[in-house]
Design a protein around this motif. Structure first.
Motif, PDB file in Angstrom:
ATOM      1  N   GLY A  13       0.821  -1.203   0.000  1.00  0.00           N
ATOM      2  CA  GLY A  13       0.000   0.000   0.000  1.00  0.00           C
ATOM      3  C   GLY A  13       0.853   1.251   0.000  1.00  0.00           C
ATOM      4  O   GLY A  13       2.079   1.212   0.140  1.00  0.00           O
ATOM      5  N   GLU A  14       0.197   2.368  -0.145  1.00  0.00           N
ATOM      6  CA  GLU A  14       0.894   3.650  -0.135  1.00  0.00           C
ATOM      7  C   GLU A  14       1.156   4.049   1.308  1.00  0.00           C
ATOM      8  O   GLU A  14       0.289   3.944   2.168  1.00  0.00           O
ATOM      9  N   GLY A  15       2.373   4.484   1.585  1.00  0.00           N
ATOM     10  CA  GLY A  15       2.759   4.871   2.936  1.00  0.00           C
ATOM     11  C   GLY A  15       2.824   6.375   3.086  1.00  0.00           C
ATOM     12  O   GLY A  15       2.228   7.128   2.317  1.00  0.00           O
ATOM     13  N   LYS A  16       3.589   6.800   4.058  1.00  0.00           N
ATOM     14  CA  LYS A  16       3.735   8.214   4.373  1.00  0.00           C
ATOM     15  C   LYS A  16       4.813   8.841   3.486  1.00  0.00           C
ATOM     16  O   LYS A  16       5.803   8.208   3.155  1.00  0.00           O
ATOM     17  N   HIS A  17       4.613  10.103   3.113  1.00  0.00           N
ATOM     18  CA  HIS A  17       5.608  10.858   2.343  1.00  0.00           C
ATOM     19  C   HIS A  17       6.198  11.912   3.266  1.00  0.00           C
ATOM     20  O   HIS A  17       5.508  12.808   3.730  1.00  0.00           O
ATOM     21  N   TRP A  18       7.495  11.774   3.517  1.00  0.00           N
ATOM     22  CA  TRP A  18       8.219  12.702   4.376  1.00  0.00           C
ATOM     23  C   TRP A  18       8.861  13.749   3.470  1.00  0.00           C
ATOM     24  O   TRP A  18       9.988  13.605   3.032  1.00  0.00           O
ATOM     25  N   ALA A  19       8.139  14.827   3.185  1.00  0.00           N
ATOM     26  CA  ALA A  19       8.590  15.844   2.232  1.00  0.00           C
ATOM     27  C   ALA A  19       9.421  16.921   2.917  1.00  0.00           C
ATOM     28  O   ALA A  19       9.245  17.204   4.104  1.00  0.00           O
ATOM     29  N   LEU A  20      10.323  17.522   2.160  1.00  0.00           N
ATOM     30  CA  LEU A  20      11.073  18.682   2.628  1.00  0.00           C
ATOM     31  C   LEU A  20      10.304  19.932   2.223  1.00  0.00           C
ATOM     32  O   LEU A  20       9.974  20.116   1.054  1.00  0.00           O
ATOM     33  N   ALA A  40      -0.851  -5.735   9.474  1.00  0.00           N
ATOM     34  CA  ALA A  40      -1.082  -4.717   8.446  1.00  0.00           C
ATOM     35  C   ALA A  40      -0.281  -5.092   7.206  1.00  0.00           C
ATOM     36  O   ALA A  40       0.748  -5.755   7.285  1.00  0.00           O
ATOM     37  N   LYS A  41      -0.780  -4.649   6.070  1.00  0.00           N
ATOM     38  CA  LYS A  41      -0.061  -4.949   4.833  1.00  0.00           C
ATOM     39  C   LYS A  41       1.182  -4.069   4.717  1.00  0.00           C
ATOM     40  O   LYS A  41       1.281  -3.020   5.348  1.00  0.00           O
ATOM     41  N   PRO A  42       2.163  -4.487   3.922  1.00  0.00           N
ATOM     42  CA  PRO A  42       3.366  -3.661   3.729  1.00  0.00           C
ATOM     43  C   PRO A  42       3.027  -2.357   3.027  1.00  0.00           C
ATOM     44  O   PRO A  42       1.967  -2.231   2.407  1.00  0.00           O
ATOM     45  N   ARG A  43       3.941  -1.396   3.136  1.00  0.00           N
ATOM     46  CA  ARG A  43       3.700  -0.087   2.515  1.00  0.00           C
ATOM     47  C   ARG A  43       5.012   0.463   1.978  1.00  0.00           C
ATOM     48  O   ARG A  43       6.085   0.006   2.345  1.00  0.00           O
ATOM     49  N   MET A  44       4.902   1.433   1.120  1.00  0.00           N
ATOM     50  CA  MET A  44       6.066   2.141   0.589  1.00  0.00           C
ATOM     51  C   MET A  44       6.046   3.565   1.151  1.00  0.00           C
ATOM     52  O   MET A  44       5.187   4.364   0.788  1.00  0.00           O
ATOM     53  N   ASP A  45       6.977   3.858   2.061  1.00  0.00           N
ATOM     54  CA  ASP A  45       7.153   5.220   2.551  1.00  0.00           C
ATOM     55  C   ASP A  45       8.148   5.928   1.646  1.00  0.00           C
ATOM     56  O   ASP A  45       9.069   5.301   1.116  1.00  0.00           O
ATOM     57  N   THR A  46       7.978   7.221   1.466  1.00  0.00           N
ATOM     58  CA  THR A  46       8.863   8.010   0.619  1.00  0.00           C
ATOM     59  C   THR A  46       9.496   9.110   1.452  1.00  0.00           C
ATOM     60  O   THR A  46       8.807   9.846   2.154  1.00  0.00           O
ATOM     61  N   PHE A  47      10.814   9.207   1.371  1.00  0.00           N
ATOM     62  CA  PHE A  47      11.569  10.203   2.118  1.00  0.00           C
ATOM     63  C   PHE A  47      12.291  11.113   1.140  1.00  0.00           C
ATOM     64  O   PHE A  47      13.001  10.645   0.259  1.00  0.00           O
ATOM     65  N   ASP A  48      12.114  12.419   1.291  1.00  0.00           N
ATOM     66  CA  ASP A  48      12.872  13.392   0.512  1.00  0.00           C
ATOM     67  C   ASP A  48      14.154  13.703   1.282  1.00  0.00           C
ATOM     68  O   ASP A  48      14.123  13.931   2.488  1.00  0.00           O
ATOM     69  N   ILE A  49      15.279  13.681   0.572  1.00  0.00           N
ATOM     70  CA  ILE A  49      16.582  13.881   1.205  1.00  0.00           C
ATOM     71  C   ILE A  49      17.293  15.070   0.564  1.00  0.00           C
ATOM     72  O   ILE A  49      17.362  15.183  -0.656  1.00  0.00           O
ATOM     73  N   ASP A  50      17.821  15.941   1.402  1.00  0.00           N
ATOM     74  CA  ASP A  50      18.633  17.064   0.940  1.00  0.00           C
ATOM     75  C   ASP A  50      20.050  16.532   0.717  1.00  0.00           C
ATOM     76  O   ASP A  50      20.793  16.308   1.668  1.00  0.00           O
ATOM     77  N   ARG A  51      20.423  16.299  -0.521  1.00  0.00           N
ATOM     78  CA  ARG A  51      21.728  15.693  -0.817  1.00  0.00           C
ATOM     79  C   ARG A  51      22.890  16.620  -0.510  1.00  0.00           C
ATOM     80  O   ARG A  51      24.025  16.182  -0.430  1.00  0.00           O
ATOM     81  N   ASP A  52      22.634  17.920  -0.340  1.00  0.00           N
ATOM     82  CA  ASP A  52      23.706  18.848   0.034  1.00  0.00           C
ATOM     83  C   ASP A  52      24.183  18.594   1.457  1.00  0.00           C
ATOM     84  O   ASP A  52      25.278  19.001   1.827  1.00  0.00           O
ATOM     85  N   HIS A  53      23.350  17.952   2.265  1.00  0.00           N
ATOM     86  CA  HIS A  53      23.684  17.684   3.664  1.00  0.00           C
ATOM     87  C   HIS A  53      23.651  16.187   3.953  1.00  0.00           C
ATOM     88  O   HIS A  53      23.228  15.746   5.020  1.00  0.00           O
ATOM     89  N   CYS A  54      24.098  15.404   2.976  1.00  0.00           N
ATOM     90  CA  CYS A  54      24.089  13.951   3.111  1.00  0.00           C
ATOM     91  C   CYS A  54      25.264  13.394   2.308  1.00  0.00           C
ATOM     92  O   CYS A  54      25.658  13.964   1.301  1.00  0.00           O
ATOM     93  N   GLY A  55      25.809  12.272   2.755  1.00  0.00           N
ATOM     94  CA  GLY A  55      26.898  11.630   2.033  1.00  0.00           C
ATOM     95  C   GLY A  55      26.450  11.092   0.691  1.00  0.00           C
ATOM     96  O   GLY A  55      25.260  11.121   0.339  1.00  0.00           O
ATOM     97  N   ALA A  56      27.379  10.547  -0.060  1.00  0.00           N
ATOM     98  CA  ALA A  56      27.114  10.111  -1.430  1.00  0.00           C
ATOM     99  C   ALA A  56      26.530   8.705  -1.530  1.00  0.00           C
ATOM    100  O   ALA A  56      25.981   8.345  -2.567  1.00  0.00           O
ATOM    101  N   MET A  57      26.634   7.900  -0.468  1.00  0.00           N
ATOM    102  CA  MET A  57      26.171   6.513  -0.538  1.00  0.00           C
ATOM    103  C   MET A  57      24.728   6.380  -0.056  1.00  0.00           C
ATOM    104  O   MET A  57      24.254   7.196   0.745  1.00  0.00           O
ATOM    105  N   VAL A  58      24.057   5.363  -0.548  1.00  0.00           N
ATOM    106  CA  VAL A  58      22.686   5.090  -0.114  1.00  0.00           C
ATOM    107  C   VAL A  58      22.664   4.852   1.396  1.00  0.00           C
ATOM    108  O   VAL A  58      21.737   5.283   2.087  1.00  0.00           O
ATOM    109  N   LEU A  59      23.682   4.196   1.920  1.00  0.00           N
ATOM    110  CA  LEU A  59      23.748   3.960   3.360  1.00  0.00           C
ATOM    111  C   LEU A  59      23.785   5.273   4.141  1.00  0.00           C
ATOM    112  O   LEU A  59      23.215   5.376   5.224  1.00  0.00           O
ATOM    113  N   ASP A  60      24.424   6.301   3.588  1.00  0.00           N
ATOM    114  CA  ASP A  60      24.416   7.622   4.232  1.00  0.00           C
ATOM    115  C   ASP A  60      22.994   8.172   4.299  1.00  0.00           C
ATOM    116  O   ASP A  60      22.592   8.756   5.307  1.00  0.00           O
TER     117      ASP A  60
END
Length: 88
Positions: A13-20, A40-60
Motif C-alpha cells: 500500500g501507499e505509505g507516508k511521504h516525508w517531504a522537505l 497490516a499490509k506492507p507499505r512504501m514510505d517516501t523520504f525526501d533527502i537534501d543531498r547537500d547535507h548527506c553523504g554520497a552513498m545510499v547507506l548515508d
C-alpha cells in the motif's frame, strides 16, 4: 499465460511521504516498510533527502533518515564494511 495474485494482506500500500518543505525538488527515496508483528499490509514510505547535507552513498541516506527523520526505520548496517574502498 500464467496469472498470479497476491493475498490481500501482502499487497503493498501507499505509505507516508516525508517531504522537505524548503526543497520541493529533493530526491525521493522510496522504502519498503513492513512490520511482521502488526497485522497490516506492507507499505512504501517516501523520504525526501537534501543531498547537500548527506553523504554520497545510499547507506548515508538511510542513516540520515534513521537519525533525523524517522527513528523507527530498521536496516542492517553491516553492509558498510564491504562498501568502503581501500585507501590509496
Amino acid at each position: 499465460m500464467s496469472e498470479f495474485t497476491l493475498p490481500e494482506n501482502s499487497k503493498v500500500g501507499e505509505g507516508k511521504h516525508w517531504a522537505l518543505r524548503d526543497r520541493p525538488s529533493a530526491p525521493e527515496f522510496p522504502i519498503y516498510r513492513w512490520d511482521p508483528e502488526k497485522n497490516a499490509k506492507p507499505r512504501m514510505d517516501t523520504f525526501d533527502i537534501d543531498r547537500d547535507h548527506c553523504g554520497a552513498m545510499v547507506l548515508d541516506a538511510l542513516n540520515k533518515i534513521n537519525d533525523q527523520i524517522d527513528p523507527t526505520l530498521a536496516f542492517r548496517r553491516s553492509c558498510r564494511k564491504g562498501s568502503a574502498a581501500p585507501a590509496r
